[in-house]
Design a protein around this motif. Structure first.
Motif, PDB file in Angstrom:
ATOM      1  N   SER A 184       4.149   1.359  10.379  1.00 49.40           N
ATOM      2  CA  SER A 184       5.490   0.693  11.025  1.00 49.40           C
ATOM      3  C   SER A 184       5.696   1.386  12.249  1.00 49.40           C
ATOM      4  CB  SER A 184       6.445   0.345  10.087  1.00 49.40           C
ATOM      5  OG  SER A 184       7.699  -0.249  10.822  1.00 49.40           O
ATOM      6  N   LYS A 204       5.212   0.008  16.291  1.00 49.35           N
ATOM      7  CA  LYS A 204       6.142  -0.078  17.396  1.00 49.35           C
ATOM      8  C   LYS A 204       5.957   0.769  18.622  1.00 49.35           C
ATOM      9  CE  LYS A 204       9.904  -0.702  13.656  1.00 49.35           C
ATOM     10  NZ  LYS A 204      10.761  -0.203  12.943  1.00 49.35           N
ATOM     11  N   ARG A 206      11.260  -3.136   5.859  1.00 54.58           N
ATOM     12  CA  ARG A 206      10.598  -1.939   6.773  1.00 54.58           C
ATOM     13  C   ARG A 206       9.824  -2.625   7.877  1.00 54.58           C
ATOM     14  NH1 ARG A 206       8.645   0.109   2.498  1.00 54.58           N
ATOM     15  NH2 ARG A 206       9.490   2.280   2.615  1.00 54.58           N
ATOM     16  N   LEU A 207       9.506  -3.920   7.895  1.00 55.03           N
ATOM     17  CA  LEU A 207       8.697  -4.440   8.878  1.00 55.03           C
ATOM     18  C   LEU A 207       9.628  -5.056  10.025  1.00 55.03           C
ATOM     19  CD1 LEU A 207       6.203  -6.466   6.716  1.00 55.03           C
ATOM     20  CD2 LEU A 207       5.881  -4.629   7.817  1.00 55.03           C
ATOM     21  N   THR A 245       8.692  -4.862  13.949  1.00 52.68           N
ATOM     22  CA  THR A 245       7.476  -4.648  14.003  1.00 52.68           C
ATOM     23  C   THR A 245       6.893  -6.105  14.236  1.00 52.68           C
ATOM     24  OG1 THR A 245       7.351  -2.799  12.490  1.00 52.68           O
ATOM     25  CG2 THR A 245       5.312  -4.050  12.974  1.00 52.68           C
ATOM     26  N   TYR A 247       4.524  -8.651  13.815  1.00 52.06           N
ATOM     27  CA  TYR A 247       3.392  -8.884  12.711  1.00 52.06           C
ATOM     28  C   TYR A 247       3.161 -10.376  12.467  1.00 52.06           C
ATOM     29  CZ  TYR A 247       6.703 -10.027   9.012  1.00 52.06           C
ATOM     30  OH  TYR A 247       7.703 -10.362   8.417  1.00 52.06           O
TER      31      TYR A 247
END
Length: 667
Positions: A447, A451, A484-485, A488, A490
């Motif tokens: 992650s 970033k 956690r993502l 980011t 995604y």
């Protein structure tokens, strides 16, 4: 040799027990292979013994009960394990053998050959000898699957007598075979036992090869479709390329041209790591078919890869006047109708697609050649379907040959051209194994890198969890790690998305708009990006071929890259298997290791892997065994294959031959 009942030590009762074990002839007796070997130099501590496995133990007598006066006259002996510094105690229980009680005096040390039960340190009726007077429990001890019908010692004596009869009655070849059997049944070292077993496996598979070749020598393996290819074909193809082909690519061109102008149908694998240039080699085969006035079908496992191939072939087609087309499930109806018409009347010479190429709606005018990319993604039946439609010449591409193909290559049924990586294409991907307790750390690292602008893949084994079987699926992973993502950029990619959705996500990722792609193994092929991190979750559920392909998706621009293989199963076997990817970067080496650990598969059927392949003895078929079988002295090979097929296991080989006939006639 003598009849089984005439061998010394085989009385009427023993003969019946042997028959229960499937032994009805002296040959079947001699080829009754031990299931394992025990080295008495290394007895097993009781607490380390696997329940139900025959092992050698050593213990010092602590006490012994007196035999019971009724029934089984049983007694037990309590012993201290001499191999355990904690002096763990275990017991040996004897039934109907009261005469052994006197042997167990306090303080005396014995060796025992026996099995422990699940959760109990108890041996029942073990073989034993005093440690200071070992006779029988010495040397390498073969363990046979006797099902309790015959004592190990008695069985060994019968084997010995049969071997002596064989030796005394035979010539030089018989004596060579008898010596191999002696190594199997009475080895002096574990290495000698391995030599003997490997030799028998070699003879077994040599016999299978002989029968295989005799049976598949059919008229339809001879060429019926001919290609008008002159000596300038390779140069014409080179002139159509925008790059200069490597030495090994040029050699592959020559191999293919030679196959297509020989009197037998082509069956060839082009093997080479990701980026080595297998695709240009495949295009040469398609070029040859089109130039000769025939048709070629190029089948890829995903629409993305099929589209990529069609796009890369377009400049070659334009320069050479070849008509090519792409047909997938996403092709608009009007365009698909036009393509099907062109394929049917022969106007289109090269057709790219997925399994759509073998759908009922496709009718070929003159299909003679099939090119199959990423062969481990297809089943045997799918590959055979193109052959049934006329493509008797088959070229398959792979970065990691499946074990079945390696075996067939040894059987001379498939030729192999290996494309080597260019000298300046150093392997720049570092591979690491990540266990469950380090998973969070790995995800945090990925992650953070994303970033900072690095592109990465996270590959999951499934789209969603199955009922009662939780795994790190795409859906469960995104849900569990949403926090956690956060932050980011995604996207998710999997096979149930529409072709348009997949194309949009792939395009965005390839141009760098997306930094993290969470996907299934649909990304295994066809994605050209600048990604530098590949994370495979539950990697122990993937085949080595797939993992090697996934690893090939990163570091394609030459920059340093990482491949993290997450192992949910931490068994030694699972970790050792994944370690193959850490130790090797070459696809051929990985395939050979996969072959050694998984087996060759059903050579005449549809299974891609399996644990055994020798038909009569069921012994592991490894590359070493196959090489030895092919390199046997011709005179001895003729003797041993006749002996195995006629004397040892005629019914087994007869069934094997029938299977060959059935499969080859159906294909």
């Amino acid at each position: 040799m003598k009849e089984l009942g005439a061998i010394k030590g085989v009385g009427k009762a023993t003969l019946g027990h042997l028959e229960e074990l499937g032994i009805t002839t002296p040959e079947e007796l001699l080829f009754f292979i031990p299931s394992k070997y025990i080295d008495p130099k290394t007895p097993t501590p009781v607490l380390e013994a696997e329940a139900g496995q025959l092992c050698l133990f050593e213990g010092e007598t602590v006490s012994a009960t007196e035999p019971s006066k009724r029934g089984t006259r049983s007694f037990s002996v309590t012993l201290k394990d001499t191999l355990d510094p904690r002096r763990t105690t275990f017991k040996a229980v004897f039934f109907n053998q009261p005469y052994y009680r006197a042997s167990f005096q306090t303080g005396r040390i014995f060796r025992f050959l026996g099995k422990t039960a699940q959760g109990e340190a108890v041996l029942t009726n073990p073989a034993f000898e005093a440690a200071d007077n070992v006779r029988n429990l010495n040397g390498i001890i073969p363990v046979y699957p006797l099902k309790g019908l015959i004592g190990r010692s008695s069985f060994s004596k019968i084997i010995k007598c049969a071997l002596e009869d064989m030796w005394s009655e035979g010539d030089g070849n018989i004596k060579t075979l008898a010596e191999d059997l002696r190594k199997v049944h009475f080895p002096s070292t574990l290495e000698e036992a391995e030599q003997g077993v490997r030799a028998l496996a070699c003879y077994d598979v040599a016999t299978a090869i002989k029968i295989y070749k005799n049976t598949v020598k059919r008229g339809d393996s001879h060429r019926k479709v001919f290609y008008k290819i002159d000596n300038s074909i390779i140069q014409d193809y080179k002139n159509s390329l925008s790059v200069t082909p490597s030495v090994t690519q040029c050699k592959a061109f020559e191999d293919i041209a030679g196959d297509l102008t020989s009197d037998r149908n082509m069956s060839r694998i082009v093997s080479g790591d990701v980026g080595s240039g297998k695709t240009l080699t495949a295009f040469f085969a398609a070029f040859c078919a089109a130039r000769a006035g025939h048709q070629c079908a190029v089948m890829a496992p995903t629409e993305i890869l099929a589209e990529q191939h069609a796009r890369k072939f377009a400049p070659i087609a334009e320069k050479t006047g070849i008509r090519a087309a792409l047909l997938t499930s996403s092709t608009p109806a009007d365009r698909a109708k036009e393509i099907l018409h062109g394929v049917g009347n022969g106007d289109i010479s090269v057709i790219f697609g997925t399994q759509s190429l073998i759908s009922d709606r496709v009718r070929y005018r003159d299909l003679t050649l099939a090119v199959i990319d990423e062969q481990h993604r297809f089943g045997v039946n799918e590959r055979a379907e193109l052959q049934n439609r006329g493509a008797q010449d088959v070229l398959t591409l792979t970065a990691t040959p499946i074990p079945r193909s390696l075996a067939l290559a040894f059987y001379d049924d498939i030729a192999v051209s290996h494309i080597e990586r260019r000298a300046d294409a150093a392997f720049n991907v570092k591979t690491r194994i990540i266990t469950d307790n380090k998973l969070d750390d790995m995800l945090s690292y990925v992650s953070e890198q994303c970033k900072n602008g690095v592109q990465a893949f996270i590959v999951c084994p499934a789209i969603r969890d199955s009922e009662g079987f939780e795994t790190l699926s795409v859906e469960s992973f995104v849900k569990e790690h949403a926090a956690r993502l956060y932050g980011t950029d995604y996207r998710v990619l999997h096979g149930r998305m529409s072709g348009e959705e997949k194309e949009r996500v792939m395009t965005d990722f390839s141009i760098g708009k997306i930094k993290l792609l969470i996907a299934t193994s649909v990304v295994e092929v066809g994605v050209d990006t600048s990604a530098r991190i590949m994370c495979v979750l539950s990697a122990d559920r993937f085949g080595l071929a797939s993992l090697h392909q996934l690893r090939g998706r990163v570091g394609r621009d030459g920059a340093e890259a990482y491949c993290f293989l997450h192992a949910r199963s931490c068994t030694e076997k699972a970790l050792q298997r994944l370690k193959t990817l850490v130790d090797f970067s070459d696809g051929t080496q990985i395939a050979e290791h996969d072959f050694e650990t998984r087996g060759a598969g059903d050579l005449l059927g549809t299974h891609q892997s399996g644990t055994t392949a020798t038909p009569a003895l069921g012994l592991p078929l490894t590359p070493d065994v196959l090489r030895a079988a092919k390199n046997l002295d011709e005179d001895f090979k003729a003797f041993v294959t006749t002996y195995f097929a006629d004397k040892f296991a005629p019914s087994v080989y007869s069934a094997f031959a029938e299977k060959v006939v059935r499969v080859t006639l159906d294909s």
